[in-house]
Write a protein that holds these residues in place. Structure first.
Motif, PDB file in Angstrom:
ATOM      1  N   GLN A 194      38.233  69.330  26.452  1.00 61.38           N
ATOM      2  CA  GLN A 194      39.130  70.399  27.173  1.00 61.38           C
ATOM      3  C   GLN A 194      39.857  69.369  28.195  1.00 61.38           C
ATOM      4  O   GLN A 194      39.710  68.967  29.272  1.00 61.38           O
TER       5      GLN A 194
ATOM      6  N   VAL B 229      40.604  69.460  32.149  1.00 60.71           N
ATOM      7  CA  VAL B 229      39.540  68.958  33.077  1.00 60.71           C
ATOM      8  C   VAL B 229      39.152  67.443  32.579  1.00 60.71           C
ATOM      9  O   VAL B 229      38.053  67.175  32.823  1.00 60.71           O
TER      10      VAL B 229
ATOM     11  N   ALA C 273      36.925  80.061  26.963  1.00 62.80           N
ATOM     12  CA  ALA C 273      36.781  78.709  27.306  1.00 62.80           C
ATOM     13  C   ALA C 273      37.663  78.358  28.634  1.00 62.80           C
ATOM     14  O   ALA C 273      37.223  77.786  29.706  1.00 62.80           O
TER      15      ALA C 273
ATOM     16  N   LEU D 112      36.803  77.292  32.698  1.00 68.29           N
ATOM     17  CA  LEU D 112      37.190  76.329  33.639  1.00 68.29           C
ATOM     18  C   LEU D 112      37.525  76.638  34.969  1.00 68.29           C
ATOM     19  O   LEU D 112      37.421  76.311  35.988  1.00 68.29           O
TER      20      LEU D 112
ATOM     21  N   HIS E 270      32.419  73.517  32.677  1.00 72.08           N
ATOM     22  CA  HIS E 270      32.801  73.108  31.626  1.00 72.08           C
ATOM     23  C   HIS E 270      32.620  74.117  30.370  1.00 72.08           C
ATOM     24  O   HIS E 270      31.628  74.564  30.404  1.00 72.08           O
ATOM     25  N   PRO E 271      33.518  74.412  29.435  1.00 73.09           N
ATOM     26  CA  PRO E 271      33.108  75.302  28.477  1.00 73.09           C
ATOM     27  C   PRO E 271      32.120  74.876  27.570  1.00 73.09           C
ATOM     28  O   PRO E 271      31.805  73.680  27.527  1.00 73.09           O
ATOM     29  N   MET E 272      31.506  75.683  26.695  1.00 71.67           N
ATOM     30  CA  MET E 272      30.712  75.344  25.577  1.00 71.67           C
ATOM     31  C   MET E 272      31.561  74.902  24.387  1.00 71.67           C
ATOM     32  O   MET E 272      32.652  74.599  24.598  1.00 71.67           O
TER      33      MET E 272
END
Lengths: 441, 481
Positions: free
Chosen positions: A103, A106, B396, B400, B405-407
């Motif tokens: 991601q 972040v 997702a 955030l 935190h996403p899976m």
């Protein structure tokens, strides 16, 4: 069990919430005959921090690290000074306890340092691009050979015998399941995918690569240059004539740690980008147009291409790459070159000392921080005798040649070198009087 | 909002430096002219410290908050392990030092090997592989060598479509042809497909690579039948042990017919993952495969001291320089000892409890492709939200903004819009409740149908949605010099 937040009470409550009476109900789909019938009685029960600490400290104390005695060991793993800031910064939880930056919004911290790492490796090696790091030098060089095979659609690899023996061994292990041969030091021909040379080589000798480049060009083979001591690139010209430069970057920021984790690196010409193994970080912009970084060119990789992927690698040595980047940033252009010069100067003093000993011949005319010398006694014997003088000697090589590779770094003091010289002189004089010299070459 | 920082290359001012080194005497016995300009930055120590501290603020970490990445296993990383790995007797130990000087390190390797043997029920162990995927490769190289020793390396490796991508990539690297086995409607290996592949390829099959517990968060119920079938045609059962944390202390893979299994030390035994590595991927094997273990390995001598075996006629050879990721072994052993046999069983149970708690609480809001109970991770999909134009990626990114935190998203590939959630055993109920609440809120927003707002997320992160297409189309991997 201090790492587990649940109490028996809260476990019961949560099971209730789910609608299960016992934890075993959550294992009902595991066939009962596969579940262990008895607890693991052969292993000890949990211990507190004090007990674990004292057990493992006792193991550490059974070792004699190179920081305790003068040491002349190199050979692909080097004892260098690491500035305090490096370990302090890599232990920040925000670096230490993150995962692969899936991601990017972040994960800009991780992605930025990976991008900086790629830049540093590309500039040090004189190559166009670099990846986010590899397991270690041995596997990086092996992946370079596999990439050369993909690029040339040829199957044979020539490796110079002066390449680190572990690297050659790994290359050979991998080649048993991939087509083609690994030959030692022959002339390249139309079936040669690549020639692999190490400079400075395992014995410390520095090569001029131009002639080999011409030989490769004549038959269309790739030139892979292996580097085990990245500090050498602060004094030696960049191996920019290579197609791929791969090797080990442990020397900057990463402790020796009995051989791992270390830091493999991989750099190459831009046109080979899509055949590169491993992870890559690229620059882009976000929805506001701000500069940012993402993992990119993933279509080469196993999570997209599965059995068609360029390699099965799905990780990099992230934290080691961070340590490298911090240490190299601290050194900067001047500091890195100074460090290289310090290493070389100590090696010159070491070479001077060895050359001045009666009966000892220096075998390495041009070198960076490792030199090979031959002795009138077996180097296995020499190693044991040096140990009795509380000195960790070099690496014995080629038993019949009676040679030993010695390494000096910025941590090698003039006193260490003087001690080594005195010890060797004493050992040789003892063994010349009791007939030990009969083994002389 | 974290502070911005420029790349250090762009902060460079000639004459600055961050390390004071002695001024060396200038000598040159390299036989070549000294290096010309490299292009490294020139910055001071405070600049470097500030730069990397600012970068750290731009990262999400397990130290900061919940990190439920399925099949990645983000659990608490105890600092005791870090302290022990940095002991001078380990950190400054050179891998080529004499055995006399390295007895403590060799004993540590031996002890860790012993733990892994007892936990896996498999008698052979190598600690050499540098990562899970490297362990897979090592295991498959051993399988190839074992078949070769019997006169035929065989051609085919069976891999389920739900497997980690490294499984087919590994088998292909070993020059095997991959035959994909589809997953049934229940998320398990489709036994008809399996049996038909066995019939078609028979004794051409070298091995079946099965992740168990699977990437669908399920335990394969036919595991013994699968093992027996494979053994009946002389093929090996390779178990991808990435999810060993769900069954450690509960199931011994050796007892259920597994021939080879790699595990990931960071997943089951908490070595920190540092933004992607270093990992460590030990491999455990049956007695039959012990002769093929890579070199070097540690043996205990009759006098009680430890020795490193570097030569062996039947080995697959060396697969990494020196002796593997030794620093990770120290951390793993410290973690094992901290938990003990009793605690490791609790690790598995709590991991399974936490995943089922999340599954139970979210099953009304999200589509659950396979009924529970699950193992250490639970699988949801975006099926319900997609009707309102909200996809897994949107969920997702919304997470955030909710501070989580996403899976793992879009994996496993066998269900559309997969969301694989792995809470791990180190999370408290309060943390799980916070995450469940955030997911429920997202589901409610999706039901209310403001898909555009989802597409604009995340809004509160250091960077907004990054243009990954641009990065791939016009790759910029380094700065212009």
């Amino acid at each position: 069990m201090r790492y587990l937040p649940h109490t028996d009470e809260s476990r019961k409550d949560m099971l209730n919430a789910i609608g299960a009476k016992h934890i075993d109900e959550l294992y009902t789909h595991v066939p009962s005959e596969t579940l262990m019938s008895e607890p693991l009685s052969s292993l000890p029960s949990h211990m507190g921090e004090m007990q674990v600490e004292s057990h493992i400290k006792a193991l550490a104390e059974k070792n004699t690290p190179t920081s305790k005695l003068p040491s002349f060991l190199g050979g692909g793993c080097y004892h260098h000074h690491i500035p305090a800031s490096v370990d302090h910064l890599i232990q920040r939880g925000e670096f230490l306890t993150t995962y692969t930056p899936y991601q990017p919004e972040v994960s800009q911290g991780t992605l930025t340092y990976v991008y900086e790492f790629q830049n540093y490796i590309a500039r040090l090696t004189g190559m166009d691009i670099a990846n986010a790091s590899m397991y270690d030098g041995a596997t990086a060089v092996t992946e370079a050979a596999l990439m050369a095979k993909r690029l040339t659609k040829r199957s044979n690899v020539i490796v110079y015998p002066c390449v680190h023996p572990d690297y050659i061994d790994v290359l050979k292990s991998y080649s048993t399941h991939s087509n083609g041969t690994v030959e030692l030091g022959t002339e390249p021909d139309e079936n040669t995918a690549c020639v692999i040379i190490q400079s400075p080589n395992y014995y410390g000798l520095v090569f001029d690569l131009k002639e080999l480049r011409e030989k490769c060009d004549a038959v269309g083979a790739k030139l892979v240059v292996a580097v085990t001591e990245i500090v050498s690139l602060g004094l030696l010209p960049a191996p920019e004539v290579a197609d791929i430069v791969a090797g080990e970057a442990q020397s900057i920021g990463v402790p020796m740690s009995y051989g791992g984790p270390h830091l493999g690196f991989f750099a190459c010409k831009k046109q080979y980008m899509r055949q590169m193994p491993g992870r890559l970080c690229g620059k882009t912009v976000d929805a506001d147009g701000k500069e940012g970084f993402v993992l990119t060119l993933n279509t080469r990789e196993q999570h997209i291409r599965r059995d068609k992927a360029t390699s099965n690698i799905c990780t990099n040595q992230g934290l080691c790459a961070l340590a490298f980047s911090i240490h190299l940033s601290l050194l900067g252009e001047t500091g890195f070159k100074t460090l290289a010069q310090l290493n070389h100067t100590q090696a010159c003093k070491l070479a001077d000392a060895l050359e001045s000993i009666d009966g000892v011949t220096l075998k390495t005319e041009s070198f960076f921080n490792e030199v090979t010398a031959s002795f009138p006694i077996s180097t296995e014997l020499l190693k044991d005798e040096l140990s009795k003088h509380s000195i960790i000697g070099g690496i014995p090589v080629g038993k019949t040649l009676h040679s030993m590779v010695f390494c000096a770094t910025e941590l090698t003091t003039d006193e260490d070198i003087a001690k080594l010289k005195a010890a060797i002189e004493t050992i040789l004089s003892e063994h010349s009087t009791n007939g030990g010299l009969s083994h002389a070459v | 909002m974290p502070f911005e920082t420029e790349l250090l290359i762009h902060q460079s001012v000639k004459g600055r430096y961050g390390v004071d080194l002695p001024t060396p005497e200038v000598r040159n016995r390299t036989g070549l002219n000294a290096r010309s300009e490299i292009g490294l930055p020139e910055v001071s120590e405070p600049q470097v410290v500030r730069h990397y501290t600012r970068l750290s603020h731009q990262n999400y970490s397990i130290d900061g908050n919940f990190y439920p990445l399925g099949s990645c296993t983000m659990k608490h990383n105890p600092r005791l392990n870090e302290k022990l790995a940095r002991l001078e007797g380990f950190a400054n130990l050179h891998p080529l030092q004499s055995e006399e000087h390295s007895q403590g390190a060799l004993e540590l390797i031996y002890q860790l090997t012993d733990w892994l043997k007892k936990l896996s029920g498999l008698p052979g162990v190598t600690l050499d592989p540098a990562a899970g995927a490297h362990g897979e490769l090592t295991g498959m190289m051993m399988i190839r060598k074992a078949h070769e020793a019997k006169g035929n390396p065989r051609k085919v490796v069976l891999v389920p479509d739900s497997a980690h991508g490294t499984n087919p990539a590994t088998a292909a690297t070993c020059k095997y042809t991959i035959v994909t086995i589809k997953t049934g409607d229940d998320g398990m290996v489709d036994m008809d497909a399996f049996n038909s592949a066995i019939e078609t390829h028979g004794e051409d099959i070298a091995a079946f690579m099965l992740t168990n517990p699977s990437t669908c968060g399920l335990f394969e119920p036919n595991v013994k039948v699968i093992a027996d079938t494979l053994h009946s045609i002389g093929a090996y059962f390779y178990c991808d042990g990435a999810n060993f944390n769900a069954i450690v202390g509960k199931v011994k893979p050796g007892d259920i017919g597994v021939d080879v299994m790699q595990i990931n030390l960071h997943k089951t035994f908490s070595t920190p993952h540092g933004g992607g590595g270093p990992g460590s991927g030990p491999v455990m094997v049956t007695e039959e495969l012990v002769p093929y273990l890579p070199i070097p390995y540690v043996e205990k001598k009759e006098d009680g001291t430890f020795t490193l075996i570097k030569e062996n006629e039947t080995t697959i050879g060396r697969i990494k320089g020196f002796h593997g990721q030794f620093g990770m072994m120290i951390r793993a052993l410290a973690y094992m000892m901290s938990h003990g046999a009793d605690g490791l069983q609790k690790v598995a149970e709590d991991a399974v409890l936490n995943a089922n708690y999340i599954l139970h609480n979210l099953k009304d809001d999200f589509h659950v492709p396979y009924p529970g109970p699950c193992m250490h991770e639970c699988l949801l999909t975006h099926k319900k939200q997609k009707e309102n134009g909200v996809t897994t990626m949107d969920i997702a990114k919304a997470l955030l903004d909710a501070g989580f935190h996403p899976m793992t998203v879009y994996f496993p590939l066998v269900v559309d819009g997969a969301m694989l959630i792995e809470p791990t055993e180190t999370e408290s109920r309060e943390t799980l409740d916070g995450f469940i609440e955030a997911m429920k809120t997202i589901a409610k927003r999706a039901r209310e149908g403001d898909a555009d707002a989802f597409h604009a997320q995340p809004q509160t992160t250091f960077r907004k949605r990054l243009d990954e297409t641009r990065a791939a189309r016009k790759p910029v991997l380094v700065e212009e010099k």
